[in-house]
Write a protein that holds these residues in place. Sequence first.
Motif, PDB file in Angstrom:
ATOM      1  N   MET A   1       0.824  -1.198   0.000  1.00  0.00           N
ATOM      2  CA  MET A   1       0.000   0.000   0.000  1.00  0.00           C
ATOM      3  C   MET A   1       0.871   1.266   0.000  1.00  0.00           C
ATOM      4  N   GLU A   2       1.882   1.253   0.850  1.00  0.00           N
ATOM      5  CA  GLU A   2       2.792   2.401   0.935  1.00  0.00           C
ATOM      6  C   GLU A   2       3.529   2.602  -0.389  1.00  0.00           C
ATOM      7  N   ARG A   3       3.931   1.508  -1.005  1.00  0.00           N
ATOM      8  CA  ARG A   3       4.649   1.586  -2.269  1.00  0.00           C
ATOM      9  C   ARG A   3       3.761   2.198  -3.359  1.00  0.00           C
ATOM     10  N   ARG A   4       2.512   1.800  -3.399  1.00  0.00           N
ATOM     11  CA  ARG A   4       1.576   2.335  -4.397  1.00  0.00           C
ATOM     12  C   ARG A   4       1.398   3.837  -4.203  1.00  0.00           C
ATOM     13  N   ARG A   5       1.305   4.280  -2.952  1.00  0.00           N
ATOM     14  CA  ARG A   5       1.137   5.702  -2.666  1.00  0.00           C
ATOM     15  C   ARG A   5       2.363   6.494  -3.115  1.00  0.00           C
ATOM     16  N   ARG A   6       3.547   5.943  -2.860  1.00  0.00           N
ATOM     17  CA  ARG A   6       4.787   6.614  -3.289  1.00  0.00           C
ATOM     18  C   ARG A   6       4.875   6.693  -4.804  1.00  0.00           C
ATOM     19  N   HIS A   7       4.518   5.605  -5.481  1.00  0.00           N
ATOM     20  CA  HIS A   7       4.569   5.602  -6.948  1.00  0.00           C
ATOM     21  C   HIS A   7       3.576   6.598  -7.527  1.00  0.00           C
ATOM     22  N   ARG A   8       2.399   6.648  -6.945  1.00  0.00           N
ATOM     23  CA  ARG A   8       1.382   7.586  -7.433  1.00  0.00           C
ATOM     24  C   ARG A   8       1.861   9.027  -7.255  1.00  0.00           C
ATOM     25  N   ALA A   9       2.455   9.327  -6.103  1.00  0.00           N
ATOM     26  CA  ALA A   9       2.972  10.678  -5.856  1.00  0.00           C
ATOM     27  C   ALA A   9       4.102  11.009  -6.837  1.00  0.00           C
ATOM     28  N   TYR A  10       4.965  10.026  -7.095  1.00  0.00           N
ATOM     29  CA  TYR A  10       6.067  10.239  -8.039  1.00  0.00           C
ATOM     30  C   TYR A  10       5.535  10.578  -9.434  1.00  0.00           C
ATOM     31  N   PHE A  11       4.573   9.805  -9.911  1.00  0.00           N
ATOM     32  CA  PHE A  11       4.038  10.046 -11.247  1.00  0.00           C
ATOM     33  C   PHE A  11       3.272  11.353 -11.332  1.00  0.00           C
ATOM     34  N   TRP A  12       2.586  11.739 -10.276  1.00  0.00           N
ATOM     35  CA  TRP A  12       1.908  13.045 -10.269  1.00  0.00           C
ATOM     36  C   TRP A  12       2.922  14.178 -10.352  1.00  0.00           C
ATOM     37  N   LEU A  13       3.992  14.067  -9.585  1.00  0.00           N
ATOM     38  CA  LEU A  13       5.018  15.114  -9.618  1.00  0.00           C
ATOM     39  C   LEU A  13       5.689  15.188 -10.991  1.00  0.00           C
ATOM     40  N   MET A  14       6.040  14.050 -11.557  1.00  0.00           N
ATOM     41  CA  MET A  14       6.696  14.061 -12.868  1.00  0.00           C
ATOM     42  C   MET A  14       5.726  14.500 -13.964  1.00  0.00           C
ATOM     43  N   GLY A  15       4.465  14.137 -13.835  1.00  0.00           N
ATOM     44  CA  GLY A  15       3.467  14.610 -14.794  1.00  0.00           C
ATOM     45  C   GLY A  15       3.320  16.117 -14.734  1.00  0.00           C
ATOM     46  N   THR A  16       3.337  16.654 -13.525  1.00  0.00           N
ATOM     47  CA  THR A  16       3.276  18.104 -13.348  1.00  0.00           C
ATOM     48  C   THR A  16       4.484  18.768 -13.990  1.00  0.00           C
ATOM     49  N   CYS A  17       5.632  18.152 -13.850  1.00  0.00           N
ATOM     50  CA  CYS A  17       6.860  18.680 -14.454  1.00  0.00           C
ATOM     51  C   CYS A  17       6.725  18.747 -15.974  1.00  0.00           C
ATOM     52  N   VAL A  18       6.249  17.689 -16.581  1.00  0.00           N
ATOM     53  CA  VAL A  18       6.091  17.649 -18.034  1.00  0.00           C
ATOM     54  C   VAL A  18       5.074  18.695 -18.499  1.00  0.00           C
ATOM     55  N   VAL A  19       3.961  18.799 -17.781  1.00  0.00           N
ATOM     56  CA  VAL A  19       2.927  19.775 -18.145  1.00  0.00           C
ATOM     57  C   VAL A  19       3.462  21.200 -18.035  1.00  0.00           C
ATOM     58  N   LEU A  20       4.224  21.484 -16.981  1.00  0.00           N
ATOM     59  CA  LEU A  20       4.803  22.820 -16.828  1.00  0.00           C
ATOM     60  C   LEU A  20       5.730  23.163 -17.995  1.00  0.00           C
ATOM     61  N   ILE A  21       6.576  22.236 -18.369  1.00  0.00           N
ATOM     62  CA  ILE A  21       7.498  22.485 -19.480  1.00  0.00           C
ATOM     63  C   ILE A  21       6.732  22.706 -20.783  1.00  0.00           C
ATOM     64  N   LEU A  22       5.759  21.842 -21.044  1.00  0.00           N
ATOM     65  CA  LEU A  22       4.991  21.975 -22.286  1.00  0.00           C
ATOM     66  C   LEU A  22       4.218  23.290 -22.335  1.00  0.00           C
ATOM     67  N   LEU A  23       3.573  23.643 -21.235  1.00  0.00           N
ATOM     68  CA  LEU A  23       2.834  24.901 -21.205  1.00  0.00           C
ATOM     69  C   LEU A  23       3.759  26.110 -21.300  1.00  0.00           C
ATOM     70  N   ALA A  24       4.882  26.033 -20.595  1.00  0.00           N
ATOM     71  CA  ALA A  24       5.800  27.168 -20.572  1.00  0.00           C
ATOM     72  C   ALA A  24       6.300  27.512 -21.971  1.00  0.00           C
ATOM     73  N   TRP A  25       6.722  26.513 -22.721  1.00  0.00           N
ATOM     74  CA  TRP A  25       7.381  26.802 -23.982  1.00  0.00           C
ATOM     75  C   TRP A  25       6.476  26.678 -25.205  1.00  0.00           C
ATOM     76  N   ASN A  26       5.227  26.281 -25.025  1.00  0.00           N
ATOM     77  CA  ASN A  26       4.304  26.244 -26.158  1.00  0.00           C
ATOM     78  C   ASN A  26       3.180  27.266 -26.045  1.00  0.00           C
ATOM     79  N   VAL A  27       2.902  27.740 -24.825  1.00  0.00           N
ATOM     80  CA  VAL A  27       1.785  28.663 -24.642  1.00  0.00           C
ATOM     81  C   VAL A  27       2.237  29.955 -23.954  1.00  0.00           C
ATOM     82  N   VAL A  28       2.808  29.823 -22.781  1.00  0.00           N
ATOM     83  CA  VAL A  28       3.105  30.986 -21.941  1.00  0.00           C
ATOM     84  C   VAL A  28       4.171  31.885 -22.562  1.00  0.00           C
TER      85      VAL A  28
END
Length: 71
Positions: A1-28
């Motif tokens: 259970m703990e491992r799943r929570r850590r993996h989910r948090a990791y993917f959310w953070l990395m997804g946020t990173c990708v979205v920030l980069i894409l938005l920054a250099w394609n829109v903002v």
Amino acid sequence: MERRRRHRAYFWLMGTCVVLILLAWNVVRLWSTTAAIVMSVVAALIPPVAAFVGNQGALDESAPSAGDEER
């Protein structure tokens, strides 16, 4: 259970990173280069935090038992 929570948090953070980069250099950047650079700096700080969150407690799970606890 703990491992799943850590993996989910990791993917959310990395997804946020990708979205920030894409938005920054394609829109903002069309409206504000400074805002795009700030977004990129924030995105650059996220992967080390994501690695820390993803690996936090992993050593406890992989450590072999000492053999002195009761079964």
